[in-house]
Scaffold this active site. Sequence first.
Site, PDB file in Angstrom:
ATOM      1  N   LYS A  59       0.843  -1.216   0.000  1.00  0.00           N
ATOM      2  CA  LYS A  59       0.000   0.000   0.000  1.00  0.00           C
ATOM      3  C   LYS A  59       0.875   1.263   0.000  1.00  0.00           C
ATOM      4  CE  LYS A  59      -3.629  -2.449  -0.257  1.00  0.00           C
ATOM      5  NZ  LYS A  59      -4.570  -3.099   0.601  1.00  0.00           N
TER       6      LYS A  59
HETATM    7  C1  LIG Z   1      -5.627  -4.174   0.933  1.00  0.00           C
HETATM    8  C2  LIG Z   1      -7.094  -4.017   0.944  1.00  0.00           C
HETATM    9  C3  LIG Z   1      -7.889  -4.465   2.005  1.00  0.00           C
HETATM   10  C4  LIG Z   1      -7.366  -5.344   3.111  1.00  0.00           C
HETATM   11  O1  LIG Z   1      -6.288  -4.884   3.772  1.00  0.00           O
HETATM   12  P1  LIG Z   1      -5.270  -5.922   4.501  1.00  0.00           P
HETATM   13  O2  LIG Z   1      -4.380  -4.999   5.247  1.00  0.00           O
HETATM   14  O3  LIG Z   1      -4.578  -6.670   3.415  1.00  0.00           O
HETATM   15  O4  LIG Z   1      -6.076  -6.799   5.380  1.00  0.00           O
HETATM   16  C5  LIG Z   1      -9.228  -4.172   1.980  1.00  0.00           C
HETATM   17  N1  LIG Z   1      -9.786  -3.497   0.970  1.00  0.00           N
HETATM   18  C6  LIG Z   1      -9.064  -3.085  -0.098  1.00  0.00           C
HETATM   19  C7  LIG Z   1      -9.757  -2.332  -1.184  1.00  0.00           C
HETATM   20  C8  LIG Z   1      -7.707  -3.350  -0.149  1.00  0.00           C
HETATM   21  O5  LIG Z   1      -7.005  -2.951  -1.207  1.00  0.00           O
END
Ligand SMILES: *Cc1c(COP(=O)(O)O)cnc(C)c1O
Length: 364
Positions: A180
């Site tokens: 991210k």
């Molecule tokens: C990455 C993501 C999540 C989940 O996050 P994690 O930290 O991997 O549990 C939820 N929604 C979206 C749109 C994402 O891109």
Amino acid sequence: MKMIPIARPIMEEEEKKAVLEVLSSGMLAQGKKVEELERRFTDYCKVKYAAAVNSGTAALHTALYTLGVGTGDTVITSPFTFVATANSVLMQGANVAFSDIKSDTFNIDPEKIQISQKTRAITAVDLFGQLADYDRIEAMAKEHNLRLIEDSAQAIGAKYKGRKAGSFGDIACFSLYATKNLTSGEGGMITTDDEDLWQKAKMFRSHGQGSGSKYHYNDLGFNYRMTEISAAIALEQLKKVDRFNEIRRENAKTLTELFADVPGVTTPFEKPESLHVFHQYTIMVDRKKRDHVVQYLKKNDIGCAIFYPKPLHLSVHLERFGYKEGDFPIAEDVSKRVLSLPIHPSVSESELETIADAVKEALS
Ligand SMILES: *Cc1c(COP(=O)(O)O)cnc(C)c1O
């Protein structure tokens, strides 16, 4: 030539130093760093409260729990998102209802949302780093007395009409996963202006214990706590995220210019009222050529990925909701045409040219 990865976390001296300090401090589990991170997040997103958790999925689950979404309720969301957006609804024993997306932004199309007696909430996703159409969605939620969750996992720093990601709906949910725009390896954050929801969320992440009332359980809870190690990394990342996002935006501009005269490539659309932070730079090509382009890029050591190859309504574990092929034509169509290219801040100008050239060659 070296491999160009689709994502690459940037960990510099500051992050390393911060981690070592935590390791020497004797306090590894949730503590002062986590609290400081929460304060910084409220400043950054311009909201009143924030609660750190250990993943974006945990953030979504916590949000739905604190909003009281449960058995018999339906939550509307996009079929074109990461699975956690829908799975968090199932964790609460509630039902998922999908609604089709817009082909330009890939976000849920407010005009297509159908609210029923059972609808309790909407989870809007800020896909690829661009905010959903909150004017319409917020108005809808208000009119029908629905709760609104912002899945801002991909959108830290993004704006819509001057408002920051994390400030829409009743609760917003960030992910700090490794790929991210801001990462602590794994991690999550919820943001809200509602003090009651904030208090509930803080209990839920730690077995229903109130602050200062260890082993007194007020409610159901999990262990969704963030470590001090993660918080220390995220604190350093937060200082840099605007710079990182700016580089992502510049990289996106460069790629879009390089594709300007390439027939058969649809470049990402940025709404005039929004600031896109390009978690992904996602192009669309002819569906008959897409998989060939992927293979060609891989062969040339260029990382690329398909977000997402199958809309969620066609996922086997959601079969019981009775959806079938053809129900959401736009999500189904784009899932066969999309392709995300490396855009992260470590991609150099010449690598961007290499990427664009490879896509051109693959299509010719
Ligand atoms: C990455 C993501 C999540 C989940 O996050 P994690 O930290 O991997 O549990 C939820 N929604 C979206 C749109 C994402 O891109």
